[in-house]
Design an enzyme around this catalytic site. Structure first.
Site, PDB file in Angstrom:
ATOM      1  N   GLY A   8      -6.962  39.351 -65.451  1.00  0.00           N
ATOM      2  CA  GLY A   8      -5.802  40.090 -66.375  1.00  0.00           C
ATOM      3  C   GLY A   8      -4.863  40.437 -65.689  1.00  0.00           C
ATOM      4  N   ALA A   9      -3.747  39.886 -66.139  1.00  0.00           N
ATOM      5  CA  ALA A   9      -2.486  40.219 -65.556  1.00  0.00           C
ATOM      6  C   ALA A   9      -1.476  40.904 -66.449  1.00  0.00           C
ATOM      7  CB  ALA A   9      -1.679  38.876 -65.139  1.00  0.00           C
ATOM      8  N   ASN A  11      -0.411  45.057 -67.804  1.00  0.00           N
ATOM      9  CA  ASN A  11       0.027  46.271 -67.413  1.00  0.00           C
ATOM     10  C   ASN A  11      -0.759  46.591 -66.027  1.00  0.00           C
ATOM     11  OD1 ASN A  11       2.321  46.034 -68.606  1.00  0.00           O
ATOM     12  ND2 ASN A  11       1.993  47.513 -69.980  1.00  0.00           N
ATOM     13  N   GLY A  13      -3.885  44.969 -64.842  1.00  0.00           N
ATOM     14  CA  GLY A  13      -4.219  44.102 -63.734  1.00  0.00           C
ATOM     15  C   GLY A  13      -3.114  44.106 -62.889  1.00  0.00           C
ATOM     16  N   ASP A  33      -5.103  34.923 -65.351  1.00  0.00           N
ATOM     17  CA  ASP A  33      -4.953  35.259 -66.884  1.00  0.00           C
ATOM     18  C   ASP A  33      -5.170  34.302 -67.537  1.00  0.00           C
ATOM     19  OD1 ASP A  33      -3.666  37.850 -68.048  1.00  0.00           O
ATOM     20  OD2 ASP A  33      -3.263  36.340 -69.456  1.00  0.00           O
ATOM     21  N   ARG A  83      -7.988  48.600 -78.930  1.00  0.00           N
ATOM     22  CA  ARG A  83      -8.616  48.879 -80.351  1.00  0.00           C
ATOM     23  C   ARG A  83      -7.392  48.981 -81.349  1.00  0.00           C
ATOM     24  NH1 ARG A  83     -12.909  53.621 -81.881  1.00  0.00           N
ATOM     25  NH2 ARG A  83     -13.189  53.120 -84.185  1.00  0.00           N
ATOM     26  N   ARG A  89     -15.548  50.619 -83.739  1.00  0.00           N
ATOM     27  CA  ARG A  89     -15.949  50.604 -82.490  1.00  0.00           C
ATOM     28  C   ARG A  89     -16.798  49.368 -82.170  1.00  0.00           C
ATOM     29  NH1 ARG A  89     -20.893  52.933 -80.351  1.00  0.00           N
ATOM     30  NH2 ARG A  89     -21.586  53.406 -82.498  1.00  0.00           N
ATOM     31  N   ILE A 119     -12.723  47.516 -65.002  1.00  0.00           N
ATOM     32  CA  ILE A 119     -11.794  48.570 -65.543  1.00  0.00           C
ATOM     33  C   ILE A 119     -11.866  48.357 -67.076  1.00  0.00           C
ATOM     34  CG2 ILE A 119      -9.331  49.117 -65.628  1.00  0.00           C
ATOM     35  CD1 ILE A 119      -8.908  48.156 -62.839  1.00  0.00           C
ATOM     36  N   HIS A 176     -16.322  57.811 -69.375  1.00  0.00           N
ATOM     37  CA  HIS A 176     -14.904  57.820 -69.217  1.00  0.00           C
ATOM     38  C   HIS A 176     -14.357  57.752 -70.703  1.00  0.00           C
ATOM     39  CE1 HIS A 176     -10.948  56.366 -68.038  1.00  0.00           C
ATOM     40  NE2 HIS A 176     -11.080  55.273 -68.562  1.00  0.00           N
TER      41      HIS A 176
END
Length: 313
Positions: A8-9, A11, A13, A33, A83, A89, A119, A176
């Site tokens: 994941g590149a 923000n 990553g 990515d 989301r 959800r 993450i 979290h």
């Protein structure tokens, strides 16, 4: 030679990869990515700062080429979508579960011994999914959330005290999320002195409240989720593992009776080292903290149940 892959590149990553390189945590950092050219471009941009910033880490970008991630010591998963308006959800979990599961499986094909740092959100649930679906030992799958929440807690404490954040010790446990995290104000200290003796109860409650909505506050200001602190928190966790620092860091990990909970990943203090989770540290919680932790765990269990509803587990 040490190697870290960040999937994941976006923000978060890219920030994580940049911090890893700047701090020379590993010899090589690979960014992967799905969007053509994004990771390659960001990697090139970062490498062009090496002479300016004085680091020797090599940063490589690739588009969906998992072969380039081979033999990574640690892999960081930041993939997923935010989301969207009107999205339930369950729908969010369904989409992100599919992404995280696929990414984790592909990574392990090329790095079967890697430690996984998650993450992606909802983080406790995605950590649980990665652990359950891959069948790895629990020491090798770690959710980053507690490290970020604790850093935010220390920031708000330092603002209230008028000191440097590095002079404050504070910890956040639990899920979290803005309703599930538990900033442990009772245990927070400034230069070894309990913060509760330095701040009024009202002020301390304000600090706790600010911490709990810290992510939401930034989203409101930025119009999107934060990335500097989340990316740095991911890099902080990776550094403790790669350099075998044995730091105590709150992370989302699988509990098997600790804190009276089982079969869920949730934030608790752990010792991080070359094996990932070296030890789960059980704090002596008071009655109020125990009740809050139980409520937080119940909320995480409820979110985890959606994994079965959408067929992810």
């Amino acid at each position: 030679m040490s190697k870290v892959t960040v999937v994941g590149a976006g923000n978060v990553g890219a920030t994580c990869a940049n911090v890893l390189a700047f701090n020379e945590v590993a010899d090589e950092v690979v960014m992967l990515d799905v969007k053509e050219g994004v990771s390659e471009g960001k990697a090139m941009d970062m490498m062009q700062t090496a002479q300016l910033l004085g680091f020797d880490t090599t940063i490589v970008g690739c588009t969906n080429d998992y072969a380039q991630t081979a033999n990574s010591d640690v892999v960081v998963i930041t993939s997923g979508i935010p989301r969207k308006p009107g999205m339930t959800r369950e729908e969010l979990i369904g989409v992100n579960a599919g992404i995280v599961k696929s990414v984790a499986e592909n990574l392990l094909k090329y790095s079967p011994n890697a430690i996984i740092v998650v993450i992606s959100n909802p983080m406790d649930t995605m950590t649980y999914l990665a652990l359950k679906s891959l069948g790895l030992p629990k020491n090798r799958v770690i959710g980053m959330g507690g490290a970020l929440d604790s850093s935010r807690f220390k920031y708000f404490l330092s603002q209230a005290l008028g000191c440097n954040a590095n002079e404050v010790e504070g910890m956040v446990i639990g899920g979290h999320g803005d309703t599930t995290m538990i900033p442990l104000a009772r245990l927070a200290t400034y230069k070894g002195q309990p913060v509760s003796t330095l701040l009024s109860e009202e002020k301390l409650n304000e600090v706790v409240a600010s911490t709990m909505v810290g992510g939401a506050t930034l989203t409101k200001l930025l119009g999107t989720s934060a990335w500097y602190a989340p990316g740095a928190a991911g890099a902080y966790v990776v550094e403790s593992i790669i350099h075998n620092q044995k730091k105590m860091v709150p992370c989302s990990v699988m509990l098997e009776g600790e804190y009276g909970e089982s079969d869920l990943c949730i934030g608790v203090p752990v010792i991080l080292g070359k094996n990932g989770i070296e030890k789960i540290v059980e704090l002596e919680l008071n009655a109020d903290e125990k009740a809050k932790f139980a409520a937080s765990a119940a909320a995480v269990h409820k979110t985890n149940a959606a994994l079965k509803e959408v067929g992810a587990l």
